[in-house]
Write an enzyme that holds these catalytic residues in place. Sequence first.
Site, PDB file in Angstrom:
ATOM      1  N   HIS A  88       6.851 -11.832   5.973  1.00  5.62           N
ATOM      2  CA  HIS A  88       6.575 -11.452   4.595  1.00  5.62           C
ATOM      3  C   HIS A  88       7.858 -11.143   3.852  1.00  5.62           C
ATOM      4  O   HIS A  88       8.811 -10.618   4.423  1.00  5.62           O
ATOM      5  CB  HIS A  88       5.625 -10.244   4.511  1.00  5.62           C
ATOM      6  CG  HIS A  88       5.989  -9.110   5.423  1.00  5.62           C
ATOM      7  ND1 HIS A  88       5.769  -9.151   6.784  1.00  5.62           N
ATOM      8  CD2 HIS A  88       6.557  -7.908   5.177  1.00  5.62           C
ATOM      9  CE1 HIS A  88       6.179  -8.024   7.332  1.00  5.62           C
ATOM     10  NE2 HIS A  88       6.678  -7.248   6.385  1.00  5.62           N
ATOM     11  N   ILE A 118       0.824  -1.208   0.000  1.00  4.64           N
ATOM     12  CA  ILE A 118       0.000   0.000   0.000  1.00  4.64           C
ATOM     13  C   ILE A 118       0.867   1.271   0.000  1.00  4.64           C
ATOM     14  O   ILE A 118       0.379   2.349  -0.350  1.00  4.64           O
ATOM     15  CB  ILE A 118      -0.955  -0.026   1.221  1.00  4.64           C
ATOM     16  CG1 ILE A 118      -2.174   0.824   0.978  1.00  4.64           C
ATOM     17  CG2 ILE A 118      -0.240   0.366   2.505  1.00  4.64           C
ATOM     18  CD1 ILE A 118      -3.282   0.605   2.006  1.00  4.64           C
TER      19      ILE A 118
HETATM   20  P1  AMP Z   1       7.409  -4.360   7.334  1.00  3.05           P
HETATM   21  O1  AMP Z   1       7.641  -2.921   7.747  1.00  3.05           O
HETATM   22  O2  AMP Z   1       8.637  -5.056   6.811  1.00  3.05           O
HETATM   23  O3  AMP Z   1       6.713  -5.126   8.429  1.00  3.05           O
HETATM   24  O4  AMP Z   1       6.448  -4.295   6.091  1.00  3.05           O
HETATM   25  C1  AMP Z   1       5.073  -4.099   6.217  1.00  3.05           C
HETATM   26  C2  AMP Z   1       4.597  -3.551   4.901  1.00  3.05           C
HETATM   27  O5  AMP Z   1       3.207  -3.713   4.849  1.00  3.05           O
HETATM   28  C3  AMP Z   1       4.878  -2.069   4.676  1.00  3.05           C
HETATM   29  O6  AMP Z   1       5.664  -1.897   3.514  1.00  3.05           O
HETATM   30  C4  AMP Z   1       3.489  -1.459   4.539  1.00  3.05           C
HETATM   31  O7  AMP Z   1       3.437  -0.427   3.587  1.00  3.05           O
HETATM   32  C5  AMP Z   1       2.671  -2.666   4.106  1.00  3.05           C
HETATM   33  N1  AMP Z   1       1.257  -2.613   4.408  1.00  3.05           N
HETATM   34  C6  AMP Z   1       0.688  -2.287   5.603  1.00  3.05           C
HETATM   35  N2  AMP Z   1      -0.653  -2.371   5.524  1.00  3.05           N
HETATM   36  C7  AMP Z   1      -0.938  -2.762   4.248  1.00  3.05           C
HETATM   37  C8  AMP Z   1      -2.147  -3.019   3.540  1.00  3.05           C
HETATM   38  N3  AMP Z   1      -3.346  -2.906   4.122  1.00  3.05           N
HETATM   39  N4  AMP Z   1      -2.071  -3.391   2.244  1.00  3.05           N
HETATM   40  C9  AMP Z   1      -0.860  -3.518   1.643  1.00  3.05           C
HETATM   41  N5  AMP Z   1       0.308  -3.288   2.269  1.00  3.05           N
HETATM   42  C10 AMP Z   1       0.283  -2.915   3.547  1.00  3.05           C
END
Ligand code: AMP
Length: 114
Positions: A100, A32
Amino acid sequence: MLSDNIFLKIINKSIPARVIHEDDQCIAFHDINAQAPVHVLIIPRKVIPTHADVTEEDRALLGHLHLVAAQLATKLGIGEGYRLVVNCKEPAGQTVPHLHLHLLGGRNFSWPPG
Ligand code: AMP
């Protein structure tokens, strides 16, 4: 917040996401808050809070996530060069407590990472 697993809501379809791949073991969707022209997250359906929590039982699942990442890189046109990132725990930048892979591409990346 590391205590709030929003990815489980995406897996359960209780919140929307731009899903580009789904199978019995994982799901992939566009981040996102994209940090590159292509920024996709590949997540297991199984809840594994952090990379440090993987066990021998997860060996095949981890391999599968990487195979999907390579296939998606080709599908999304970044097969010439891409970066895979796993942030493990808060000091490394992890914000969602669900393992992830970040698949990033479409621009040049510097090293070392910030
Ligand atoms: P991390 O900081 O490695 O835990 O990555 C989490 C990622 O999830 C970040 O890059 C956020 O932008 C992404 N993220 C959080 N909420 C969403 C969502 N609802 N849809 C898509 N990506 C998301």
